[in-house]
Design a protein around this motif. Structure first.
Motif, PDB file in Angstrom:
ATOM      1  N   GLU A   8      -4.189 -13.126  -7.991  1.00 31.10           N
ATOM      2  CA  GLU A   8      -4.057 -12.741  -9.316  1.00 31.10           C
ATOM      3  C   GLU A   8      -5.023 -13.643 -10.147  1.00 31.10           C
ATOM      4  O   GLU A   8      -5.764 -13.078 -11.341  1.00 31.10           O
ATOM      5  CB  GLU A   8      -2.657 -13.241  -9.837  1.00 31.10           C
ATOM      6  CG  GLU A   8      -1.648 -12.305  -9.472  1.00 31.10           C
ATOM      7  CD  GLU A   8      -0.119 -12.741  -9.724  1.00 31.10           C
ATOM      8  OE1 GLU A   8       0.694 -11.975  -9.556  1.00 31.10           O
ATOM      9  OE2 GLU A   8       0.243 -13.861  -9.795  1.00 31.10           O
ATOM     10  N   GLN A   9      -5.331 -14.685  -9.791  1.00 29.78           N
ATOM     11  CA  GLN A   9      -6.349 -15.614 -10.293  1.00 29.78           C
ATOM     12  C   GLN A   9      -7.796 -14.724 -10.184  1.00 29.78           C
ATOM     13  O   GLN A   9      -8.688 -14.979 -11.113  1.00 29.78           O
ATOM     14  CB  GLN A   9      -6.482 -17.151  -9.673  1.00 29.78           C
ATOM     15  CG  GLN A   9      -5.346 -17.785  -9.980  1.00 29.78           C
ATOM     16  CD  GLN A   9      -5.244 -18.989  -9.350  1.00 29.78           C
ATOM     17  OE1 GLN A   9      -6.328 -19.863  -9.480  1.00 29.78           O
ATOM     18  NE2 GLN A   9      -4.245 -19.157  -8.435  1.00 29.78           N
ATOM     19  N   VAL A  10      -7.978 -14.256  -9.145  1.00 27.57           N
ATOM     20  CA  VAL A  10      -9.506 -13.641  -8.773  1.00 27.57           C
ATOM     21  C   VAL A  10      -9.549 -12.319  -9.823  1.00 27.57           C
ATOM     22  O   VAL A  10     -10.461 -12.242 -10.565  1.00 27.57           O
ATOM     23  CB  VAL A  10      -9.545 -13.010  -7.404  1.00 27.57           C
ATOM     24  CG1 VAL A  10     -10.666 -12.310  -7.199  1.00 27.57           C
ATOM     25  CG2 VAL A  10      -9.789 -14.476  -6.584  1.00 27.57           C
ATOM     26  N   TYR A  11      -8.161 -11.623  -9.941  1.00 26.85           N
ATOM     27  CA  TYR A  11      -8.174 -10.452 -10.798  1.00 26.85           C
ATOM     28  C   TYR A  11      -8.415 -10.813 -12.143  1.00 26.85           C
ATOM     29  O   TYR A  11      -9.360 -10.425 -13.115  1.00 26.85           O
ATOM     30  CB  TYR A  11      -6.820  -9.498 -10.634  1.00 26.85           C
ATOM     31  CG  TYR A  11      -6.908  -8.507 -11.594  1.00 26.85           C
ATOM     32  CD1 TYR A  11      -7.665  -7.322 -11.504  1.00 26.85           C
ATOM     33  CD2 TYR A  11      -5.924  -8.645 -12.953  1.00 26.85           C
ATOM     34  CE1 TYR A  11      -7.687  -6.370 -12.317  1.00 26.85           C
ATOM     35  CE2 TYR A  11      -6.296  -7.583 -13.662  1.00 26.85           C
ATOM     36  CZ  TYR A  11      -6.845  -6.590 -13.527  1.00 26.85           C
ATOM     37  OH  TYR A  11      -6.841  -5.354 -14.227  1.00 26.85           O
ATOM     38  N   VAL A  58     -12.455 -18.216  -6.120  1.00 24.45           N
ATOM     39  CA  VAL A  58     -12.087 -17.392  -7.271  1.00 24.45           C
ATOM     40  C   VAL A  58     -13.248 -16.943  -7.970  1.00 24.45           C
ATOM     41  O   VAL A  58     -13.518 -15.842  -7.984  1.00 24.45           O
ATOM     42  CB  VAL A  58     -11.145 -18.242  -8.091  1.00 24.45           C
ATOM     43  CG1 VAL A  58     -11.002 -17.149  -9.494  1.00 24.45           C
ATOM     44  CG2 VAL A  58      -9.727 -18.480  -7.596  1.00 24.45           C
ATOM     45  N   ALA A  59     -14.353 -17.766  -8.174  1.00 19.35           N
ATOM     46  CA  ALA A  59     -15.705 -17.254  -8.882  1.00 19.35           C
ATOM     47  C   ALA A  59     -16.275 -16.313  -7.861  1.00 19.35           C
ATOM     48  O   ALA A  59     -16.743 -15.139  -8.585  1.00 19.35           O
ATOM     49  CB  ALA A  59     -16.413 -18.593  -9.129  1.00 19.35           C
ATOM     50  N   TYR A  64     -17.849 -10.989  -6.517  1.00 14.52           N
ATOM     51  CA  TYR A  64     -17.926  -9.698  -5.384  1.00 14.52           C
ATOM     52  C   TYR A  64     -17.398  -8.317  -5.985  1.00 14.52           C
ATOM     53  O   TYR A  64     -17.689  -7.535  -5.690  1.00 14.52           O
ATOM     54  CB  TYR A  64     -17.361 -10.451  -4.252  1.00 14.52           C
ATOM     55  CG  TYR A  64     -17.391  -9.835  -2.897  1.00 14.52           C
ATOM     56  CD1 TYR A  64     -18.441  -8.691  -2.812  1.00 14.52           C
ATOM     57  CD2 TYR A  64     -16.455  -9.883  -1.746  1.00 14.52           C
ATOM     58  CE1 TYR A  64     -18.631  -7.897  -1.546  1.00 14.52           C
ATOM     59  CE2 TYR A  64     -16.524  -9.177  -0.812  1.00 14.52           C
ATOM     60  CZ  TYR A  64     -17.509  -8.114  -0.472  1.00 14.52           C
ATOM     61  OH  TYR A  64     -17.520  -7.463   0.276  1.00 14.52           O
ATOM     62  N   ALA A  65     -16.058  -8.638  -6.359  1.00 18.91           N
ATOM     63  CA  ALA A  65     -15.279  -7.664  -6.665  1.00 18.91           C
ATOM     64  C   ALA A  65     -15.955  -6.565  -8.006  1.00 18.91           C
ATOM     65  O   ALA A  65     -16.036  -5.517  -7.867  1.00 18.91           O
ATOM     66  CB  ALA A  65     -13.833  -7.941  -7.175  1.00 18.91           C
ATOM     67  N   GLN A 105     -25.199 -14.008  -6.863  1.00 18.92           N
ATOM     68  CA  GLN A 105     -24.282 -15.300  -7.388  1.00 18.92           C
ATOM     69  C   GLN A 105     -23.217 -15.221  -6.728  1.00 18.92           C
ATOM     70  O   GLN A 105     -22.843 -16.726  -6.333  1.00 18.92           O
ATOM     71  CB  GLN A 105     -24.114 -14.767  -9.028  1.00 18.92           C
ATOM     72  CG  GLN A 105     -25.088 -14.756  -9.773  1.00 18.92           C
ATOM     73  CD  GLN A 105     -24.947 -14.191 -11.179  1.00 18.92           C
ATOM     74  OE1 GLN A 105     -23.916 -13.595 -11.421  1.00 18.92           O
ATOM     75  NE2 GLN A 105     -25.868 -14.316 -12.065  1.00 18.92           N
ATOM     76  N   ALA A 106     -22.496 -14.552  -6.272  1.00 19.50           N
ATOM     77  CA  ALA A 106     -21.312 -14.715  -5.494  1.00 19.50           C
ATOM     78  C   ALA A 106     -21.657 -15.400  -3.936  1.00 19.50           C
ATOM     79  O   ALA A 106     -20.960 -16.519  -3.780  1.00 19.50           O
ATOM     80  CB  ALA A 106     -20.408 -13.540  -5.101  1.00 19.50           C
TER      81      ALA A 106
END
Length: 123
Positions: A8-11, A58-59, A64-65, A105-106
């Motif tokens: 959820e944090q990543v999203y 998370v960043a 990446y997503a 960057q990821a």
């Protein structure tokens, strides 16, 4: 918030960077975030968990997503793609360049935590 799961944090981070998305793209981004968490989590050095490097994890996973979302939409349907301060107008070459930029960057963010060198591949 403390109660949000890692996915959820990543999203939430990816959605914040992406800006306004329609329902289809929100759903796609959610799936891509889940995939990014799984892929990155599996590549962490032994003994490390995503929580050990949460902010960077998370960043990196959100970037990446976003890169994957961008690649998935390179058919020309996207007129404009935004990620933070980066705005890209429609055009396959520029979208591809933006995707590679997000991947780099990821990779820079997450590289210190990985068990081996790793290059992101679009889905």
């Amino acid at each position: 918030s403390e109660r949000m799961t890692l996915r959820e944090q990543v999203y939430a981070q990816a959605a914040l960077l992406a800006g306004e998305l329609d329902g289809h793209h929100q759903a796609l981004l959610r799936v891509l975030c889940q995939g990014a968490v799984a892929v990155l989590g599996s590549r962490l050095r032994e003994g490390l968990t995503p929580e050990d490097c949460k902010a960077d994890f998370v960043a990196a996973a959100s970037l990446y997503a976003l890169s994957s979302l961008n690649s998935a939409e390179d058919s020309g349907k996207v007129e404009e793609f935004k990620a933070g301060d980066l705005t890209v107008k429609q055009g396959a070459a520029s979208l591809d360049a933006a995707s590679r930029c997000l991947e780099r960057q990821a990779e820079q963010i997450i590289r210190p935590y990985l068990k081996d060198s790793f290059s992101f591949q679009g889905v």
